[in-house]
Write an enzyme that holds these catalytic residues in place. Structure first.
Site, PDB file in Angstrom:
ATOM      1  N   SER A  22      64.761   9.851 -61.806  1.00  8.74           N
ATOM      2  CA  SER A  22      64.974   8.422 -62.061  1.00  8.74           C
ATOM      3  C   SER A  22      65.659   8.128 -63.392  1.00  8.74           C
ATOM      4  O   SER A  22      65.482   8.861 -64.378  1.00  8.74           O
ATOM      5  CB  SER A  22      63.606   7.749 -62.076  1.00  8.74           C
ATOM      6  OG  SER A  22      63.690   6.446 -62.565  1.00  8.74           O
ATOM      7  N   TYR A  29      55.832   5.661 -64.447  1.00  9.04           N
ATOM      8  CA  TYR A  29      56.679   6.114 -63.331  1.00  9.04           C
ATOM      9  C   TYR A  29      57.703   7.132 -63.837  1.00  9.04           C
ATOM     10  O   TYR A  29      57.813   8.249 -63.336  1.00  9.04           O
ATOM     11  CB  TYR A  29      57.373   4.914 -62.670  1.00  9.04           C
ATOM     12  CG  TYR A  29      58.497   5.316 -61.764  1.00  9.04           C
ATOM     13  CD1 TYR A  29      58.256   6.146 -60.669  1.00  9.04           C
ATOM     14  CD2 TYR A  29      59.810   4.912 -62.010  1.00  9.04           C
ATOM     15  CE1 TYR A  29      59.300   6.549 -59.839  1.00  9.04           C
ATOM     16  CE2 TYR A  29      60.850   5.307 -61.188  1.00  9.04           C
ATOM     17  CZ  TYR A  29      60.591   6.127 -60.111  1.00  9.04           C
ATOM     18  OH  TYR A  29      61.624   6.526 -59.299  1.00  9.04           O
ATOM     19  N   LYS A  82      58.176  11.461 -63.267  1.00  9.41           N
ATOM     20  CA  LYS A  82      59.384  12.195 -62.875  1.00  9.41           C
ATOM     21  C   LYS A  82      59.736  13.238 -63.941  1.00  9.41           C
ATOM     22  O   LYS A  82      60.188  14.337 -63.631  1.00  9.41           O
ATOM     23  CB  LYS A  82      60.553  11.218 -62.677  1.00  9.41           C
ATOM     24  CG  LYS A  82      60.342  10.244 -61.541  1.00  9.41           C
ATOM     25  CD  LYS A  82      60.257  10.946 -60.195  1.00  9.41           C
ATOM     26  CE  LYS A  82      60.122   9.973 -59.042  1.00  9.41           C
ATOM     27  NZ  LYS A  82      60.018  10.642 -57.732  1.00  9.41           N
TER      28      LYS A  82
END
Ligand code: UDP
Length: 326
Positions: free
Chosen positions: A117, A141, A145
């Protein structure tokens, strides 16, 4: 090649599966359908209803279907949610990825593509953002990743794992049959198009006091079919070595500009109002994709935002209730 696709019932995973099948590969989809849709899974794919928290189910999938490569899309993917519920991300995303990686190593599957991401880059020093930019995750988030990327780094060293981490900027658009359908929908373009369909009254733009040309956040939108192409190119190149790529079009649009282009495409007035900022949102995310262009010859076919929104609009009009009832 036979490829195991986790999250193959979701937005990007289902389109990549469709494109792999069109290219002659075979696909096994592993998905718990918590966010994905059974109807999004290509009919030529084998579908396994399973959860990545369940190691025995992952092992059984490797044993029964013997994939040669894995593409890992299944994930919680919302920046805003991750600021409210960090353990879904720092816990579940990480543990599910770990389970999948352990099972892959134990079953001698050493080709892996990770959906990563742009949320790795909260404080970029240079825009457009290249792969060597310092990683500062913008939210749990992005951190989840980053942790998975680090696991891959070590597995490459220790187990000759060959991986590609593809850092998507903002995926958008649709193929003929597959598009974006989340419940609840939180992404800007589908929300704006739902206003144009008459399913919502207005869009609220989160913040207009960012250091950008009109005060709203800037994002780099990339067509989901171009992302699919990048996955296929990365898969074919894996045996030559692991790689990390930023994937975008190198052009940023403010949230207000996105709404304006959607007005042009749909002919709808799309009422918009300004609301507070959403936690975890970096001000500007624009990718440099020079590396994948140079190394793999990636050429986005639908780089123009107008074209991207038109393709999403076509899908939303033909699927006004998404996959419901299909
Ligand atoms: N956004 C917004 N209103 C919405 C949904 C999103 O203003 O109802 C903004 C969001 O704050 C961000 C941009 O649109 O600046 C893109 O957000 P999205 O959730 O689509 O993707 P993300 O950048 O989080 O991957």
């Amino acid at each position: 090649m036979k490829i195991l696709i986790t999250g193959g019932a979701g937005y990007i995973g289902s389109v990549v599966a469709e494109q792999l099948i069109a290219a002659g590969d075979s696909v096994v989809v592993l998905d718990n359908l918590s966010q994905g849709h059974r109807a999004a899974v290509h009919p030529a794919a084998v579908f396994v209803h399973g959860d990545l928290t369940d190691r025995p189910a992952i092992d059984a999938t490797f044993e029964q279907h013997r994939p040669e490569a894995v593409m890992h899309f299944a994930s919680h993917t919302l920046v805003g949610e991750s600021m409210q519920e960090p353990f879904l991300y720092l816990g579940e995303n990480v543990v599910c990825g770990l389970n999948l990686l352990q099972s892959a190593v134990e079953h001698q599957v050493r080709r892996f593509i990770l959906s990563s991401s742009a949320n790795l880059f909260d404080a970029p020093e240079r825009i457009p953002i290249a792969e060597m930019e310092t990683i500062v995750p913008g939210s749990p988030y992005g951190e989840s990743k980053h942790i998975l990327e680090r696991m891959l780094f070590w597995l490459d060293r220790i187990h000759d794992f060959r991986y590609a981490a593809l850092r998507y900027f903002n995926a958008a658009g649709a193929s003929e049959e597959r598009g974006e359908d989340h419940d609840p929908e939180t992404h800007l373009i589908p929300i704006v198009l739902r206003v144009a369909l008459g399913q919502r009254d207005k869009v609220v733009i989160f913040g207009d006091d960012y250091p950008t040309r009109d005060g709203t956040c800037v994002r780099d939108y990339v067509h989901v079919l171009d992302l699919a192409q990048a996955h296929i190119l990365a898969l074919r190149a894996l045996d030559k070595g692991s790689r990390v790529y930023n994937l975008g079009n190198g052009q940023g649009f403010t949230n207000r500009e996105v709404v304006e282009v959607a007005r042009e495409v749909t002919g709808h007035s799309i009422p918009a109002e300004i609301g507070p900022r959403r936690a975890g949102d970096p001000a500007t995310l624009i990718a440099s994709s020079e590396r994948i262009r140079k190394e793999l010859g990636w050429r986005p076919r639908y780089a123009d935002l107008h074209t991207i929104i038109e393709s999403a609009w076509r899908w939303h009009r033909t699927h006004p209730h998404g996959y419901e009832g299909l």
